[in-house]
Design an enzyme around this catalytic site. Structure first.
Site: not given
Ligand code: UT7
Length: 344
Positions: A121, A270, A301
């Site tokens: 990135c 980014h 992204n």
């Molecule tokens: O460019 C490279 C750098 N990357 C980044 O900067 C990414 C940084 N991180 C993020 O943007 C966020 O952490 C995410 C968007 C990837 C995830 O958001 P979050 O609020 O951290 O989600 P979470 O890890 O708290 O996940 C919550 C729940 C999980 O379910 P359980 O375990 O709580 O039942 C996931 O399985 O959301 C679930 N989940 C989804 N649900 C619906 C994960 N992906 C999805 C999805 N749709 N696409």
């Protein structure tokens, strides 16, 4: 010592648009538009068709950047190509781009150097900094700096991979960095890395410490386990580090340039997650929307392509004008990060 300024910008995304609802309907992923929009800001992204390679996207963006710079491919002295999704493991995509630009054929053939940058990135800011050093050293006059990604062919587009696959899209951005005696251009840059977190956002594919480097089946065909084949990410950890590192490197670059954050006219961050950028804007910098441009809503992204795509949008929309100061800031896998301040 010459200055290095951006003489032309370009951007290209493949025409096929995939909405959040398409991820559900076409790929059967268990997700919702609300989940993706609320957590990331992403509404849609672009996917390339089968048969298209990363260097093909880069050619399109390059042609636009060259046209805007009033130059031809043969005016270029070097290619710096940033990508985490190269056409092949090796050689790098830079040489494919060089060939596709027609630089290797005919009486005007010009075998300019092609350097690939593998900093994910933050690849574009690493590439831009490298090109700036080349120009300021007086070695080259026009350096093509490209950030291009073809993610969609290597995403786990199933419910198992939804956390990562809903984030990424395809696209390419390009700039021509040119030498000038005028008092303008790149004012300062800062780069950083923290290898302690190398495995927190990665797509290993193979392990070269193993003999052979990937398991073989009975017919000698390489087998890639899903956890090696698809990108893995500790999302919350990446989010936290992204905020800290982007703010710090931005401030360090301002100090290097002898200015404060208030002197910056436009911030191009980014595009990994709209929430990361809004948090930095509203909670840390406390600056108005008018100083920021985002396009993650439309493209997802695009990794190394996010910042050159924003630069192109800023120029095309008239928001980036001569004399303005623009800060480009990125963070990503490695972890790696960087910031470049340009006086337009
Ligand atoms: O460019 C490279 C750098 N990357 C980044 O900067 C990414 C940084 N991180 C993020 O943007 C966020 O952490 C995410 C968007 C990837 C995830 O958001 P979050 O609020 O951290 O989600 P979470 O890890 O708290 O996940 C919550 C729940 C999980 O379910 P359980 O375990 O709580 O039942 C996931 O399985 O959301 C679930 N989940 C989804 N649900 C619906 C994960 N992906 C999805 C999805 N749709 N696409």
């Amino acid at each position: 010592m010459p200055n290095a300024y951006i003489s032309g910008t370009g951007f290209f995304a493949p025409p096929r648009v995939v909405t959040n609802d398409d991820l559900i309907k076409e790929y059967g992923i268990d997700t919702t538009n609300e989940w993706i929009v609320q957590r990331t800001g992403i509404e849609e992204r672009h996917y390339a068709d089968e048969g298209v390679a990363t260097s093909d996207l880069a050619v399109e963006a390059t042609r636009i950047a060259l046209k805007n710079a009033g130059l031809e491919a043969h005016d270029l002295d070097m290619i710096v190509f940033a990508t985490l999704s190269p056409d092949h493991c090796f050689p790098g995509s830079g040489v494919y781009l060089q060939k596709k630009l027609g630089l290797c054929e005919g009486p005007k053939a010009k075998f300019i150097p092609a350097l690939d940058v593998r900093n994910q990135c933050s690849g574009f800011v690493y590439a831009l900094s490298t090109a700036t050093a080349m120009i300021k050293a007086g070695v080259y006059k026009h350096v093509l700096v490209v950030g291009a990604e073809l993610h969609s062919h290597s995403l786990d587009l199933t419910t198992r991979g939804r956390m990562v696959s809903c984030l990424f899209g395809d696209g390419a951005g390009a700039v021509v960095l040119s030498a000038t005696d005028e008092d303008r251009g790149v004012r300062a840059w800062k780069l950083g890395a923290d290898g302690r977190f190398a495995d927190k956002l990665s797509q290993p594919i193979w392990d070269i410490s193993k003999k052979p480097f990937m398991p073989l089946d009975a017919n000698g065909v390489g087998q890639v386990a899903p956890e090696m084949m698809w990108a893995q990410m500790d999302g919350k950890l990446v989010f936290r580090h992204a905020v800290e590192r982007m703010v710090t490197v931005l401030m360090e670059t301002c100090i290097e340039a002898g200015i404060t954050g208030n002197d910056i006219d436009l911030f191009l961050f980014h595009q990994a997650n709209l929430r990361i950028n809004q948090y930095i804007q509203n909670e840390v910098l406390k600056l108005p929307d008018s100083k920021f441009i985002h396009n993650i809503q439309r493209f997802g992204n695009t990794t190394a392509a996010t910042i050159p795509s924003l630069l192109h949008e800023a120029v095309e929309s008239g928001r980036l004008k001569r004399g303005m100061k623009v800060a480009c800031v990125a963070f990503g896998s490695g972890f790696t990060w960087g910031s470049v301040i340009i006086e337009w």
